[in-house]
Design a protein around this motif. Structure first.
Motif, PDB file in Angstrom:
ATOM      1  N   TRP A 230      -9.778  14.151  58.364  1.00  0.00           N
ATOM      2  CA  TRP A 230      -9.984  15.485  57.813  1.00  0.00           C
ATOM      3  C   TRP A 230      -9.389  15.555  56.407  1.00  0.00           C
ATOM      4  N   THR A 231      -9.942  16.435  55.587  1.00  0.00           N
ATOM      5  CA  THR A 231      -9.379  16.707  54.258  1.00  0.00           C
ATOM      6  C   THR A 231      -8.737  18.087  54.294  1.00  0.00           C
ATOM      7  N   PRO A 232      -7.390  18.154  54.302  1.00  0.00           N
ATOM      8  CA  PRO A 232      -6.713  19.435  54.511  1.00  0.00           C
ATOM      9  C   PRO A 232      -6.330  20.151  53.213  1.00  0.00           C
ATOM     10  N   GLU A 233      -6.251  21.464  53.319  1.00  0.00           N
ATOM     11  CA  GLU A 233      -5.694  22.328  52.287  1.00  0.00           C
ATOM     12  C   GLU A 233      -4.810  23.363  52.972  1.00  0.00           C
TER      13      GLU A 233
ATOM     14  N   THR B 153       8.232  35.987  53.918  1.00  0.00           N
ATOM     15  CA  THR B 153       8.115  35.255  55.172  1.00  0.00           C
ATOM     16  C   THR B 153       8.162  33.748  54.960  1.00  0.00           C
ATOM     17  N   GLY B 154       8.623  33.319  53.783  1.00  0.00           N
ATOM     18  CA  GLY B 154       8.734  31.891  53.523  1.00  0.00           C
ATOM     19  C   GLY B 154       7.403  31.261  53.161  1.00  0.00           C
ATOM     20  N   ARG B 155       7.288  29.970  53.453  1.00  0.00           N
ATOM     21  CA  ARG B 155       6.100  29.201  53.064  1.00  0.00           C
ATOM     22  C   ARG B 155       5.052  29.135  54.166  1.00  0.00           C
ATOM     23  N   GLY B 156       5.245  29.872  55.246  1.00  0.00           N
ATOM     24  CA  GLY B 156       4.311  29.813  56.357  1.00  0.00           C
ATOM     25  C   GLY B 156       2.935  30.333  55.987  1.00  0.00           C
ATOM     26  N   GLY B 157       1.947  29.798  56.649  1.00  0.00           N
ATOM     27  CA  GLY B 157       0.578  30.227  56.389  1.00  0.00           C
ATOM     28  C   GLY B 157      -0.397  29.477  57.255  1.00  0.00           C
ATOM     29  N   PHE B 158      -1.379  28.828  56.617  1.00  0.00           N
ATOM     30  CA  PHE B 158      -2.470  28.199  57.354  1.00  0.00           C
ATOM     31  C   PHE B 158      -2.847  26.868  56.726  1.00  0.00           C
ATOM     32  N   VAL B 159      -3.366  25.995  57.546  1.00  0.00           N
ATOM     33  CA  VAL B 159      -4.000  24.785  57.059  1.00  0.00           C
ATOM     34  C   VAL B 159      -5.460  24.854  57.440  1.00  0.00           C
ATOM     35  N   ALA B 160      -6.323  24.509  56.501  1.00  0.00           N
ATOM     36  CA  ALA B 160      -7.759  24.423  56.752  1.00  0.00           C
ATOM     37  C   ALA B 160      -8.197  23.021  56.337  1.00  0.00           C
ATOM     38  N   ALA B 161      -9.084  22.427  57.106  1.00  0.00           N
ATOM     39  CA  ALA B 161      -9.489  21.050  56.820  1.00  0.00           C
ATOM     40  C   ALA B 161     -10.970  20.867  57.088  1.00  0.00           C
ATOM     41  N   THR B 162     -11.567  19.952  56.339  1.00  0.00           N
ATOM     42  CA  THR B 162     -12.973  19.626  56.487  1.00  0.00           C
ATOM     43  C   THR B 162     -13.116  18.199  56.989  1.00  0.00           C
TER      44      THR B 162
END
Length: 268
Positions: free
Chosen positions: A235-238, A256-265
């Protein structure tokens, strides 16, 4: 009122609380999304919170849930085939303006999907896409039932893993993502929550300071190296942080710090 919601598992009951937070956001004039069914879900399951502690986790997660919902709404906007793992009580199949022919698969425990469909039927809701529910336990075999329900592994799919991995152990999360990878044609996309600071994540620390049943259920999922894991498996993540997304959506960010999401193709 039916007593069915009380039969939901502890993890499944969190979906009712999240529906309540979506209902609050839906009532704002500057709401980040529209969810006309969230209030009905919370109303139908509110008995689960009659004996809840006075210090609620709701205020801690309200901002995150609002941003998260908008983020995943956008993530699936252009997909032709969508799989929502642990679909919970979100009603994307009913509330988003899907293109003609889009197929949405919702996977969750049978009792969650039964409760969800009962409430939606009471609201007279009608799906705006080709919706298929697949009652499964994601800790067991779910790929076979998904295929049997009509999922086409030869077509690119958008995989939504919203609010799930934190409740799984590392091995369980890895097995789930390996199964997704096996079913994903080139061009498929996946997204789930990512907290690079792990136990030091600001949002998680706030929640643990309050405590309660929800935080006791957390097992950490894939851990802090999700982008690296995805890259190693084709996968190619962002990544995107909740704070940056909040600014993009016109909402004041919270600390809330650096938390969030990873999306990948998925690459070929």
């Amino acid at each position: 009122m039916s007593r069915e919601p009380a039969q939901l598992s502890p993890v499944s009951r969190t979906a009712v609380g999240v529906a309540g937070l979506r209902a609050l956001e839906n009532g704002r004039p500057d709401r980040l999304f529209e969810d006309p069914y969230a209030g009905a879900f919370f109303h139908a399951g509110r008995e689960l919170f009659e004996n809840a502690p006075r210090r609620s986790l709701g205020p801690v997660f309200a901002h995150q849930v609002a941003v998260r919902t908008r983020y995943y709404d956008e993530f699936v906007a252009d997909a032709g085939q969508v799989v929502i793992l642990a679909a919970g009580l979100d009603a994307r199949a009913f509330r988003l303006p899907w293109a003609e022919g889009v197929r949405v698969f919702e996977l969750d425990l049978p009792e969650v999907l039964e409760f969800k469909d009962r409430v939606l039927a009471q609201q007279g809701a009608r799906a705006r896409c080709l919706r298929t529910v697949v009652p499964v336990d994601l800790r067991e075999d779910w790929t076979g039932p998904l295929r049997e329900a009509g999922f086409d592994p030869n077509r690119p799919a958008a995989w939504v893993v919203e609010g799930l991995l934190v409740y799984l152990s590392h091995d369980e999360a890895e097995r789930l993502l390996l199964a997704v990878t096996e079913l994903s044609a080139p061009g498929s996309r996946i997204s789930f929550e990512h907290r690079p600071d792990g136990v030091n994540d600001g949002l998680l620390r706030q929640a643990r300071a309050i405590g309660g049943e929800v935080t006791e259920l957390w097992q950490g999922g894939l851990g802090t190296k999700a982008p690296e894991w995805l890259a190693a498996h084709g996968w190619t993540p962002e990544t995107a942080t909740i704070a940056d997304l909040a600014v993009r959506y016109g909402r004041e960010p919270e600390d809330t710090g650096r938390g969030g999401f990873v999306a990948a193709t998925r690459v070929g």
